[in-house]
Design a protein around this motif. Structure first.
Motif, PDB file in Angstrom:
ATOM      1  N   ASN A  43      26.821  44.582  44.467  1.00  0.00           N
ATOM      2  CA  ASN A  43      26.941  43.798  43.337  1.00  0.00           C
ATOM      3  C   ASN A  43      26.992  44.102  41.833  1.00  0.00           C
ATOM      4  N   ASP A 102      30.346  36.196  50.925  1.00  0.00           N
ATOM      5  CA  ASP A 102      29.368  35.951  50.048  1.00  0.00           C
ATOM      6  C   ASP A 102      29.464  34.566  49.229  1.00  0.00           C
ATOM      7  N   HIS A 158      27.316  41.171  51.950  1.00  0.00           N
ATOM      8  CA  HIS A 158      28.556  40.419  52.038  1.00  0.00           C
ATOM      9  C   HIS A 158      29.011  40.366  54.167  1.00  0.00           C
ATOM     10  N   HIS A 216      28.987  37.233  39.643  1.00  0.00           N
ATOM     11  CA  HIS A 216      28.850  38.593  38.972  1.00  0.00           C
ATOM     12  C   HIS A 216      29.839  39.228  39.880  1.00  0.00           C
ATOM     13  N   HIS A 270      32.302  42.338  41.540  1.00  0.00           N
ATOM     14  CA  HIS A 270      31.622  43.203  43.150  1.00  0.00           C
ATOM     15  C   HIS A 270      33.325  44.950  42.829  1.00  0.00           C
TER      16      HIS A 270
HETATM   17 ZN   LIG Z   1      28.576  39.528  45.945  1.00  0.00          ZN
END
Ligand SMILES: [Zn+2]
Length: 132
Positions: free
Chosen positions: A95, A76, A33, A82, A84
């Protein structure tokens, strides 16, 4: 460079440019990230201004997302849904995919009658103070 990356750009209505391919590839292979500055540091042949412009285009298209942490913009690739978990103490972003979002998506679909195309969840926390 990868044919798949070109197809991915095209499927998001983006013209193929070498900068877009390189930066998208970077984000797909780095789950850190990063900030725009960090990407520029690792890809010094691309000017910081171009990194910013390219990232904004990719964000607009929905291929990548921005996560705001402690006043900085972090980027990202969001190919696999997903969520965070963000450590506000250190700025670290994890993640995580150990939670089933299908009930949420189903509830959203029922409530709105929309075709749900995405979601974004950020959970914030602070480092625990160690007592020992
Ligand atoms: Zn991510």
């Amino acid at each position: 460079m990868d044919k798949d990356l070109k197809a991915l750009l095209q499927s998001h209505q983006l013209k193929i440019t070498s900068h877009r391919l390189v930066i998208l590839d970077y984000l797909m292979t780095h789950e850190t990230h990063p900030t725009a500055e960090k990407i520029h540091e690792d890809l010094p042949d691309i000017s910081l201004a171009t990194v910013y412009n390219t990232l904004e285009k990719l964000v607009e298209s929905g291929l990548i997302i921005v996560i705001n942490v402690n006043g900085t913009r972090r980027y990202d690739y969001y190919g696999e849904p997903h969520y965070h978990v963000i450590n506000k103490t250190t700025g670290e972003i994890f993640n995580v995919d150990n939670f089933d979002f299908r009930p949420l998506i189903n509830a959203a679909r029922e409530a709105s009658d929309l075709r749900i195309t995405g979601f974004k969840v950020e959970v914030f926390g602070e480092s625990k103070i160690k007592e020992d």
